[in-house]
Design a protein around this motif. Structure first.
Motif, PDB file in Angstrom:
ATOM      1  N   TYR A 150      11.063   0.843 -56.025  1.00  0.00           N
ATOM      2  CA  TYR A 150      10.283   1.692 -55.123  1.00  0.00           C
ATOM      3  C   TYR A 150      10.062   3.068 -55.725  1.00  0.00           C
ATOM      4  N   ALA A 151      11.051   3.592 -56.435  1.00  0.00           N
ATOM      5  CA  ALA A 151      10.885   4.901 -57.072  1.00  0.00           C
ATOM      6  C   ALA A 151       9.724   4.869 -58.059  1.00  0.00           C
ATOM      7  N   LEU A 152       9.690   3.853 -58.903  1.00  0.00           N
ATOM      8  CA  LEU A 152       8.633   3.751 -59.904  1.00  0.00           C
ATOM      9  C   LEU A 152       7.288   3.439 -59.255  1.00  0.00           C
ATOM     10  N   ARG A 153       7.315   2.710 -58.156  1.00  0.00           N
ATOM     11  CA  ARG A 153       6.080   2.356 -57.451  1.00  0.00           C
ATOM     12  C   ARG A 153       5.441   3.580 -56.805  1.00  0.00           C
ATOM     13  N   LEU A 154       6.263   4.451 -56.233  1.00  0.00           N
ATOM     14  CA  LEU A 154       5.755   5.565 -55.435  1.00  0.00           C
ATOM     15  C   LEU A 154       5.639   6.867 -56.210  1.00  0.00           C
ATOM     16  N   MET A 155       6.274   6.942 -57.384  1.00  0.00           N
ATOM     17  CA  MET A 155       6.183   8.152 -58.204  1.00  0.00           C
ATOM     18  C   MET A 155       5.728   7.757 -59.613  1.00  0.00           C
ATOM     19  N   PRO A 156       4.423   7.661 -59.828  1.00  0.00           N
ATOM     20  CA  PRO A 156       3.919   7.192 -61.123  1.00  0.00           C
ATOM     21  C   PRO A 156       4.229   8.114 -62.288  1.00  0.00           C
ATOM     22  N   THR A 157       4.701   9.331 -62.017  1.00  0.00           N
ATOM     23  CA  THR A 157       5.077  10.229 -63.113  1.00  0.00           C
ATOM     24  C   THR A 157       6.388   9.813 -63.770  1.00  0.00           C
ATOM     25  N   LEU A 158       7.178   8.968 -63.114  1.00  0.00           N
ATOM     26  CA  LEU A 158       8.456   8.538 -63.673  1.00  0.00           C
ATOM     27  C   LEU A 158       8.218   7.516 -64.785  1.00  0.00           C
ATOM     28  N   LYS A 159       8.738   7.812 -65.960  1.00  0.00           N
ATOM     29  CA  LYS A 159       8.537   6.938 -67.117  1.00  0.00           C
ATOM     30  C   LYS A 159       9.834   6.575 -67.833  1.00  0.00           C
ATOM     31  N   LYS A 160      10.810   7.448 -67.783  1.00  0.00           N
ATOM     32  CA  LYS A 160      12.059   7.250 -68.521  1.00  0.00           C
ATOM     33  C   LYS A 160      13.176   6.909 -67.552  1.00  0.00           C
ATOM     34  N   VAL A 161      13.901   5.818 -67.827  1.00  0.00           N
ATOM     35  CA  VAL A 161      15.005   5.371 -66.979  1.00  0.00           C
ATOM     36  C   VAL A 161      16.264   5.236 -67.838  1.00  0.00           C
ATOM     37  N   ARG A 162      17.326   5.887 -67.399  1.00  0.00           N
ATOM     38  CA  ARG A 162      18.636   5.687 -67.999  1.00  0.00           C
ATOM     39  C   ARG A 162      19.577   5.227 -66.889  1.00  0.00           C
ATOM     40  N   TYR A 163      20.470   4.300 -67.192  1.00  0.00           N
ATOM     41  CA  TYR A 163      21.319   3.740 -66.153  1.00  0.00           C
ATOM     42  C   TYR A 163      22.759   3.617 -66.624  1.00  0.00           C
ATOM     43  N   VAL A 164      23.663   3.611 -65.659  1.00  0.00           N
ATOM     44  CA  VAL A 164      25.089   3.369 -65.882  1.00  0.00           C
ATOM     45  C   VAL A 164      25.434   2.050 -65.215  1.00  0.00           C
ATOM     46  N   SER A 165      26.052   1.149 -65.961  1.00  0.00           N
ATOM     47  CA  SER A 165      26.449  -0.150 -65.411  1.00  0.00           C
ATOM     48  C   SER A 165      27.932  -0.144 -65.083  1.00  0.00           C
ATOM     49  N   ALA A 180       8.846  -3.705 -69.681  1.00  0.00           N
ATOM     50  CA  ALA A 180       7.456  -3.867 -70.110  1.00  0.00           C
ATOM     51  C   ALA A 180       6.648  -2.593 -69.894  1.00  0.00           C
ATOM     52  N   ARG A 181       7.035  -1.796 -68.910  1.00  0.00           N
ATOM     53  CA  ARG A 181       6.236  -0.605 -68.578  1.00  0.00           C
ATOM     54  C   ARG A 181       6.998   0.703 -68.717  1.00  0.00           C
ATOM     55  N   TYR A 182       8.317   0.637 -68.859  1.00  0.00           N
ATOM     56  CA  TYR A 182       9.099   1.867 -68.825  1.00  0.00           C
ATOM     57  C   TYR A 182      10.094   1.915 -69.979  1.00  0.00           C
ATOM     58  N   ASP A 183      10.463   3.138 -70.346  1.00  0.00           N
ATOM     59  CA  ASP A 183      11.501   3.371 -71.342  1.00  0.00           C
ATOM     60  C   ASP A 183      12.841   3.303 -70.618  1.00  0.00           C
ATOM     61  N   ILE A 184      13.541   2.181 -70.740  1.00  0.00           N
ATOM     62  CA  ILE A 184      14.790   1.983 -70.020  1.00  0.00           C
ATOM     63  C   ILE A 184      15.904   1.635 -70.991  1.00  0.00           C
ATOM     64  N   ALA A 185      17.063   2.274 -70.814  1.00  0.00           N
ATOM     65  CA  ALA A 185      18.202   2.024 -71.702  1.00  0.00           C
ATOM     66  C   ALA A 185      19.489   2.438 -71.010  1.00  0.00           C
ATOM     67  N   LEU A 186      20.590   1.879 -71.473  1.00  0.00           N
ATOM     68  CA  LEU A 186      21.914   2.231 -70.975  1.00  0.00           C
ATOM     69  C   LEU A 186      22.243   3.671 -71.360  1.00  0.00           C
ATOM     70  N   ALA A 187      22.838   4.414 -70.417  1.00  0.00           N
ATOM     71  CA  ALA A 187      23.324   5.761 -70.712  1.00  0.00           C
ATOM     72  C   ALA A 187      24.751   5.676 -71.240  1.00  0.00           C
ATOM     73  N   LEU A 188      25.005   6.348 -72.326  1.00  0.00           N
ATOM     74  CA  LEU A 188      26.335   6.312 -72.933  1.00  0.00           C
ATOM     75  C   LEU A 188      27.273   7.338 -72.310  1.00  0.00           C
ATOM     76  N   ASP A 189      26.717   8.370 -71.676  1.00  0.00           N
ATOM     77  CA  ASP A 189      27.521   9.423 -71.058  1.00  0.00           C
ATOM     78  C   ASP A 189      26.920   9.729 -69.685  1.00  0.00           C
ATOM     79  N   ARG A 190      27.671   9.462 -68.628  1.00  0.00           N
ATOM     80  CA  ARG A 190      27.125   9.611 -67.269  1.00  0.00           C
ATOM     81  C   ARG A 190      26.796  11.054 -66.925  1.00  0.00           C
ATOM     82  N   ASN A 191      27.615  12.006 -67.368  1.00  0.00           N
ATOM     83  CA  ASN A 191      27.309  13.405 -67.085  1.00  0.00           C
ATOM     84  C   ASN A 191      26.054  13.856 -67.819  1.00  0.00           C
TER      85      ASN A 191
END
Length: 323
Positions: A150-165, A180-191
């Motif tokens: 929903y974030a990516l759907r409603l805010m088209p300016t968002l392009k980069k995603v980093r996540y903590v698993s 396929a559409r976004y720069d997404i990768a695991l974050a190595l440091d949560r802070n």
């Protein structure tokens, strides 16, 4: 006494076939507006731990002018994972307010997921900086995925995603859903992830603070999903006192949301922004938090939408339910 009454059952497959993102968004927006105008009522929350190890809750409410009444019985049963099942379980029941008779029983799992995602998206639209380009996400589960969708759907300016698993390892299936559409990768440091993100979304079980207070930089917006029970939290001590705080329901957030850790913090209900009963002119350096605990009215407006669609389409199983 009437003996031709029917009860409509909407199972998982029917619900998922009818849950279209834009329809859910419209229903959730309506719920916020009804709540703001006090046309919809939210009844006292039930949220209790069970001897068997689960958490059971009831969220209920009504909209008298729309003849809408019902409740959602839901909770979290962690032992379901060992059974190959989903720990979160929810069932929604719509009731005829004139007679007390049940009208429709809805599998509520997907409803809960989608309406929470839609609520988060509305929060971002109202509160995040319009030029936000990066998201930091805690979690890779069902709720994390729908929040990000929903974030990516409603805010088209968002392009980069980093996540903590939860494991600290990349979640390839999660990444594949968005890569396929976004720069997404695991974050190595949560802070570092928090410090580098315009938007931070926390969608975890709420076992404790996920990052340090000093990681949050000016201009950040945070959507907080995981604190939904007394004792749960995702934010560090001291953050709420530094932010502009927004909630879905003031009383409920102070009971079970992040706001329970600073219950005297001034806050605004998101619905009041949607109805223009409240104004917020974001400064570029303002830090904003949306503390999401989930409104009963969201469950009811989405369930009613599903009920109407099912009736029009001839879907679901109608059972005789005589008086």
């Amino acid at each position: 006494m009437p003996n031709d009454a029917r009860l409509l059952l909407l199972d998982k497959d029917v619900v998922e076939s009818l849950l279209l993102p834009d329809d859910v968004l419209d229903a959730v927006r309506e719920a916020f507006v009804l709540h703001s105008r006090r046309e919809g009522r939210v009844f006292p929350l039930v949220r209790e731990s069970l001897a068997a190890g689960g958490i059971f809750g009831i969220k209920s409410g009504d909209v008298p002018t729309q003849n809408l009444l019902g409740f959602k019985a839901a909770g979290f049963w962690p032992g379901n994972r060992q059974l190959g099942g989903e720990p979160h379980q929810a069932t929604i029941i719509l009731i005829d307010p004139a007679t007390g008779r049940p009208i429709c029983i809805v599998d509520g799992n997907a409803v809960t997921t989608m309406r929470t995602g839609a609520a988060g998206g509305l929060g971002l639209q109202q509160l995040a900086r319009p030029d936000s380009s990066s998201v930091g996400l805690f979690g890779t589960g069902v709720q994390a995925r729908v929040q990000l969708s929903y974030a990516l759907r409603l805010m088209p300016t968002l392009k980069k995603v980093r996540y903590v698993s939860a494991t600290g390892q990349p979640n390839l299936s999660f990444e594949a859903h968005f890569s396929a559409r976004y720069d997404i990768a695991l974050a190595l440091d949560r802070n570092a992830m928090v410090a580098e993100s315009d938007v931070v979304i926390t969608a975890t079980p709420g076992a404790g603070a996920l990052f340090d207070l000093g990681a949050v930089r000016p201009g950040t917006h945070l959507n907080c999903v995981g604190a939904d029970t007394n004792g749960k939290r995702e934010l560090p001590d001291g953050l709420l006192q530094r932010v502009h705080l927004f909630v879905d329901d003031r009383a409920q957030a102070s009971q079970i949301g992040e706001t329970q850790w600073a219950p005297n913090t001034p806050c605004v209900e998101l619905g009041d922004l949607l109805t223009k009963d409240a104004q917020f002119n974001r400064g570029r350096d303002d830090i904003t938090v949306f503390d999401m605990t989930g409104l009963a009215l969201q469950d009811l407006t989405v369930a009613r939408m599903l009920y109407n669609c099912a009736c029009e389409s001839g879907l679901g199983n109608a059972l005789a339910w005589p008086w």
